[in-house]
Design an enzyme around this catalytic site. Structure first.
Site: not given
Length: 419
Positions: A174, A225
């Site tokens: 991410y 995340h």
């Protein structure tokens, strides 16, 4: 039809909502849902952001087919009353779709109130408590030296806070740019995989080396995340202690929030969470237990300024700070609403600040843009941001499912991974 207000004016010329319109556009690449509440006073309207890039058309339908018709004929000044009525107009309340739709209307009503008063929105929220809001920007890369150079370049540009994301070899990481076209294609198709063990081996030492390279004068942030199990999140908190992060974001998913107490016990790294929360009540157990340091708030997903300003007051009372969500999928209208809270709240910590494209600034005159790492509020009444409908028409949104394909991310064993 909403219940009428017993205090409503019988004057036919009194201020009334005449229309609620929605606009879809994508000047930033991600789809925006913009709400415009119009009134019977010439030129008086308010703007709101209802953007959830994965459910754009569903949100538009809620505004166009439900909330908008309910508002026509009402006094836009009754923000608290209208918010509560609209929230309760659906028996099953809450959820991202309904809350984003409600936020678009709610922020537009606040914009109108500021314009009627002739005051910037932050003045209606208690007035100014700071000159400008510190912002953080994003950098990423593969090696510590490369990332450290980007951090120092950001610091040279005036940023005191920089989020750093580290690409993990062989995994779909991410917040990092693809290394080459082959990786770009794998990401587009979500045919790669996520390796949490590889992340835990690779990222902490890189973060520690970045800290050594950039020194103590730049605040570093990192976003996990929500891709870790609670036991892995505890390990991460321990391993990044020496990186001296300003905060570690989303070490746990909302479903695992009960484990934040264990993260607090694992180390002294400040913890941030909340951008996925769609109800302000979700923060309260964490604030009361003093297990988070920063509330990541996304005004559209929380239902607008009306509930969010109450959350910000709670954050202050519990000694935490705010770190409002401000990536590219929050429009300049949403960013202006963030800034109104940032400027008026003693609890403000730092503001995430997207680098808005030239096309986005064209569509939204008055777009907040950081100056040497800080965001300054507009002196104009209301939000201080406008919307150019003709310019927006040049940037249509993509078809549903074209923007993001979160659900296709899988772990190395083939099981589904959170985004």
């Amino acid at each position: 039809m909403l219940a009428s207000a017993p205090w409503a004016s019988a004057d036919p010329d009194a201020l009334r909502v005449t229309a609620v319109r929605t606009f879809l556009c994508a000047p930033q690449g991600c789809p925006y849902v913009i709400v415009r509440v119009e009134t019977n006073q010439p030129g008086l309207y308010g703007l709101g952001c209802a953007s959830d890039p994965q459910r754009t058309r569903a949100i538009r339908s809620v505004v166009d087919d439900y909330y908008g018709p309910m508002l026509v004929g009402r006094d836009p000044s009754d923000i608290e009353d209208l918010h509560r009525l609209l929230l309760n107009s659906g028996y099953w309340r809450g959820g991202s779709i309904g809350q984003n739709a409600l936020a678009g209307v709610d922020v537009a009503l606040w914009d109108i109130k500021g314009k009627v008063a002739g005051l910037p929105l932050y003045q209606l929220l208690g007035g100014r408590v700071r000159q400008a809001a510190d912002a953080y920007t994003h950098v990423d890369g593969f090696e510590a030296g490369e990332i450290a150079e980007k951090v120092l370049a950001a610091a040279e540009g005036g940023y005191r806070h920089v989020r750093v994301q580290v690409a993990v070899p062989g995994t779909d990481t991410y917040g990092t740019a693809p290394r080459d076209e082959a990786e770009r294609r794998r990401r587009a198709l979500r045919s790669g995989s996520w390796d949490s063990l590889g992340y835990l081996r690779h990222v902490p030492p890189v973060l520690r080396e970045i800290r050594d390279r950039v020194g103590p004068d730049v605040e570093l942030l990192h976003d996990a995340h929500e891709r870790l199990a609670p036991s892995q999140a505890r390990e991460l908190v321990h391993e990044v202690e020496d990186a001296r992060l300003f905060f570690l974001e989303d070490a746990l998913a909302p479903e695992d929030a009960a484990h934040f107490g264990q993260l607090r016990a694992a180390g002294s790294v400040p913890l941030a969470v909340g951008e996925l929360y769609h109800d302000i009540g979700m923060y309260l157990p964490l604030l009361e237990a003093r297990v988070i340091d920063f509330a990541r708030i996304r005004i559209p997903t929380l239902g607008g300024l009306t509930p969010t300003r109450k959350l910000v007051a709670a954050v202050e009372l519990f000694g935490a700070r705010t770190a409002p969500h401000g990536p590219g999928d929050v429009s300049p209208v949403g960013m202006a609403a963030n800034l109104a809270l940032d400027i008026s709240s003693p609890a403000f910590g730092v503001q995430e600040a997207a680098a808005f494209r030239e096309a986005t600034r064209e569509v939204f005159p008055g777009t907040p843009v950081p100056e040497r790492g800080r965001l300054h509020p507009s002196p104009l009444p209301g939000l201080g941001v406008d919307f150019d409908e003709s310019a927006a028409a040049k940037y249509p949104v993509t078809a549903p499912l074209e923007h993001d394909r979160w659900a296709l991310l899988r772990n190395t064993d083939g099981s589904v991974q959170r985004p």
